[in-house]
Design a protein around this motif. Structure first.
Motif, PDB file in Angstrom:
ATOM      1  N   MET A   1      34.388  48.892  14.688  1.00 37.26           N
ATOM      2  CA  MET A   1      33.874  47.130  15.490  1.00 37.26           C
ATOM      3  C   MET A   1      33.160  47.616  13.999  1.00 37.26           C
ATOM      4  SD  MET A   1      34.534  46.432  19.487  1.00 37.26           S
ATOM      5  CE  MET A   1      33.434  47.204  20.135  1.00 37.26           C
ATOM      6  N   MET A   2      33.512  45.277  14.161  1.00 32.52           N
ATOM      7  CA  MET A   2      31.602  45.205  13.402  1.00 32.52           C
ATOM      8  C   MET A   2      31.547  43.768  13.835  1.00 32.52           C
ATOM      9  SD  MET A   2      34.041  45.856   9.821  1.00 32.52           S
ATOM     10  CE  MET A   2      35.068  44.748   9.624  1.00 32.52           C
ATOM     11  N   GLU A   3      30.407  43.269  13.418  1.00 32.41           N
ATOM     12  CA  GLU A   3      29.644  41.957  14.475  1.00 32.41           C
ATOM     13  C   GLU A   3      28.698  41.216  13.527  1.00 32.41           C
ATOM     14  OE1 GLU A   3      27.050  40.675  17.971  1.00 32.41           O
ATOM     15  OE2 GLU A   3      27.934  42.895  17.616  1.00 32.41           O
ATOM     16  N   TYR A   4      29.668  40.319  12.743  1.00 31.61           N
ATOM     17  CA  TYR A   4      28.513  39.304  12.124  1.00 31.61           C
ATOM     18  C   TYR A   4      27.985  37.751  12.541  1.00 31.61           C
ATOM     19  CZ  TYR A   4      28.017  37.059   8.048  1.00 31.61           C
ATOM     20  OH  TYR A   4      27.548  35.778   6.843  1.00 31.61           O
ATOM     21  N   LYS A   5      27.130  37.267  12.945  1.00 29.04           N
ATOM     22  CA  LYS A   5      26.805  36.271  13.885  1.00 29.04           C
ATOM     23  C   LYS A   5      27.286  36.411  15.090  1.00 29.04           C
ATOM     24  CE  LYS A   5      26.335  33.332   9.192  1.00 29.04           C
ATOM     25  NZ  LYS A   5      26.954  32.420   7.934  1.00 29.04           N
ATOM     26  N   GLY A   6      27.394  37.078  15.673  1.00 28.78           N
ATOM     27  CA  GLY A   6      27.828  37.660  17.049  1.00 28.78           C
ATOM     28  C   GLY A   6      28.986  36.973  17.003  1.00 28.78           C
ATOM     29  N   TYR A   7      30.459  37.687  15.651  1.00 28.56           N
ATOM     30  CA  TYR A   7      31.818  37.480  16.094  1.00 28.56           C
ATOM     31  C   TYR A   7      31.834  38.776  15.664  1.00 28.56           C
ATOM     32  CZ  TYR A   7      32.127  32.562  15.812  1.00 28.56           C
ATOM     33  OH  TYR A   7      31.774  31.558  15.311  1.00 28.56           O
ATOM     34  N   ILE A   8      33.096  39.911  17.258  1.00 34.02           N
ATOM     35  CA  ILE A   8      33.677  40.837  16.660  1.00 34.02           C
ATOM     36  C   ILE A   8      34.742  41.216  16.021  1.00 34.02           C
ATOM     37  CG2 ILE A   8      33.393  42.940  18.218  1.00 34.02           C
ATOM     38  CD1 ILE A   8      31.536  41.820  20.118  1.00 34.02           C
ATOM     39  N   GLY A   9      35.301  41.731  15.003  1.00 33.24           N
ATOM     40  CA  GLY A   9      36.501  42.422  14.074  1.00 33.24           C
ATOM     41  C   GLY A   9      36.377  43.982  14.577  1.00 33.24           C
ATOM     42  N   THR A  10      37.994  43.832  14.374  1.00 32.01           N
ATOM     43  CA  THR A  10      38.408  44.796  14.880  1.00 32.01           C
ATOM     44  C   THR A  10      39.536  45.206  13.982  1.00 32.01           C
ATOM     45  OG1 THR A  10      40.165  44.289  15.834  1.00 32.01           O
ATOM     46  CG2 THR A  10      38.561  45.397  17.101  1.00 32.01           C
ATOM     47  N   VAL A  11      39.286  47.122  13.347  1.00 33.67           N
ATOM     48  CA  VAL A  11      40.050  46.474  12.528  1.00 33.67           C
ATOM     49  C   VAL A  11      41.178  47.708  12.153  1.00 33.67           C
ATOM     50  CG1 VAL A  11      39.891  47.057   9.477  1.00 33.67           C
ATOM     51  CG2 VAL A  11      38.479  46.409  10.557  1.00 33.67           C
ATOM     52  N   GLU A  12      42.505  47.494  12.170  1.00 33.83           N
ATOM     53  CA  GLU A  12      43.602  48.518  11.735  1.00 33.83           C
ATOM     54  C   GLU A  12      43.829  49.120  10.782  1.00 33.83           C
ATOM     55  OE1 GLU A  12      46.736  48.054  14.997  1.00 33.83           O
ATOM     56  OE2 GLU A  12      45.021  47.618  15.895  1.00 33.83           O
ATOM     57  N   PHE A  13      44.861  50.365  10.221  1.00 34.93           N
ATOM     58  CA  PHE A  13      44.708  50.890   8.594  1.00 34.93           C
ATOM     59  C   PHE A  13      46.612  50.280   9.043  1.00 34.93           C
ATOM     60  CE2 PHE A  13      46.134  53.913   5.940  1.00 34.93           C
ATOM     61  CZ  PHE A  13      45.991  52.930   4.886  1.00 34.93           C
ATOM     62  N   ASP A  14      47.073  49.419   8.143  1.00 30.06           N
ATOM     63  CA  ASP A  14      48.609  50.105   7.792  1.00 30.06           C
ATOM     64  C   ASP A  14      48.696  51.149   6.884  1.00 30.06           C
ATOM     65  OD1 ASP A  14      51.175  49.337   7.605  1.00 30.06           O
ATOM     66  OD2 ASP A  14      51.123  46.850   7.605  1.00 30.06           O
ATOM     67  N   ALA A  15      49.495  52.000   7.321  1.00 30.71           N
ATOM     68  CA  ALA A  15      50.121  53.211   6.239  1.00 30.71           C
ATOM     69  C   ALA A  15      51.774  52.303   5.287  1.00 30.71           C
ATOM     70  CB  ALA A  15      50.084  54.478   7.425  1.00 30.71           C
ATOM     71  N   ASP A  16      52.140  51.877   5.832  1.00 29.80           N
ATOM     72  CA  ASP A  16      52.531  51.655   4.936  1.00 29.80           C
ATOM     73  C   ASP A  16      52.850  50.474   3.989  1.00 29.80           C
ATOM     74  OD1 ASP A  16      54.644  53.014   7.032  1.00 29.80           O
ATOM     75  OD2 ASP A  16      55.594  51.392   8.075  1.00 29.80           O
TER      76      ASP A  16
END
Length: 109
Positions: A1-16
């Motif tokens: 997870m990442m956080e910036y200005k109070g917003y939280i982001g999640t990241v996934e990897f698309d292998a295709d």
């Protein structure tokens, strides 16, 4: 997870597609971002938040704040009564009692 200005982001990897894609998870508004490297995804995340806030300012719309600290909770009448009585016995407000219970449960995870 990442956080910036109070917003939280999640990241996934698309292998295709061989690309990272992410979503901001702590708003009802849809904010997404993508990149091919870690540096790109981090930059895209911050840029998406800044773009969202700028769009809100231009449109005169209040940006959705990540979690106001308020939420509605529905309980059975019996559980509501038990929690309220227990909170009184502990000389706590019901709100403080529920917050403590949530914190204790989250710590146990």
């Amino acid at each position: 997870m990442m956080e910036y200005k109070g917003y939280i982001g999640t990241v996934e990897f698309d292998a295709d597609a061989r690309i990272f894609h992410g979503d901001v998870i702590n708003t009802r508004d849809v904010i997404t971002f993508q990149g091919k490297t870690v540096d790109e995804i981090e930059h895209a995340f911050r840029e998406s938040i800044d773009d969202y806030l700028e769009w809100c300012a231009v449109e005169g719309v209040d940006p959705e704040k990540p979690y106001s600290g308020k939420f509605n909770l529905r309980l059975s009448p019996d559980l509501h009564k038990e929690a309220a009585v227990t909170a009184k016995r502990l000389k706590m407000s019901l709100n403080s009692f529920v917050e403590k219970a949530l914190r204790d449960e989250l710590k146990a995870l």
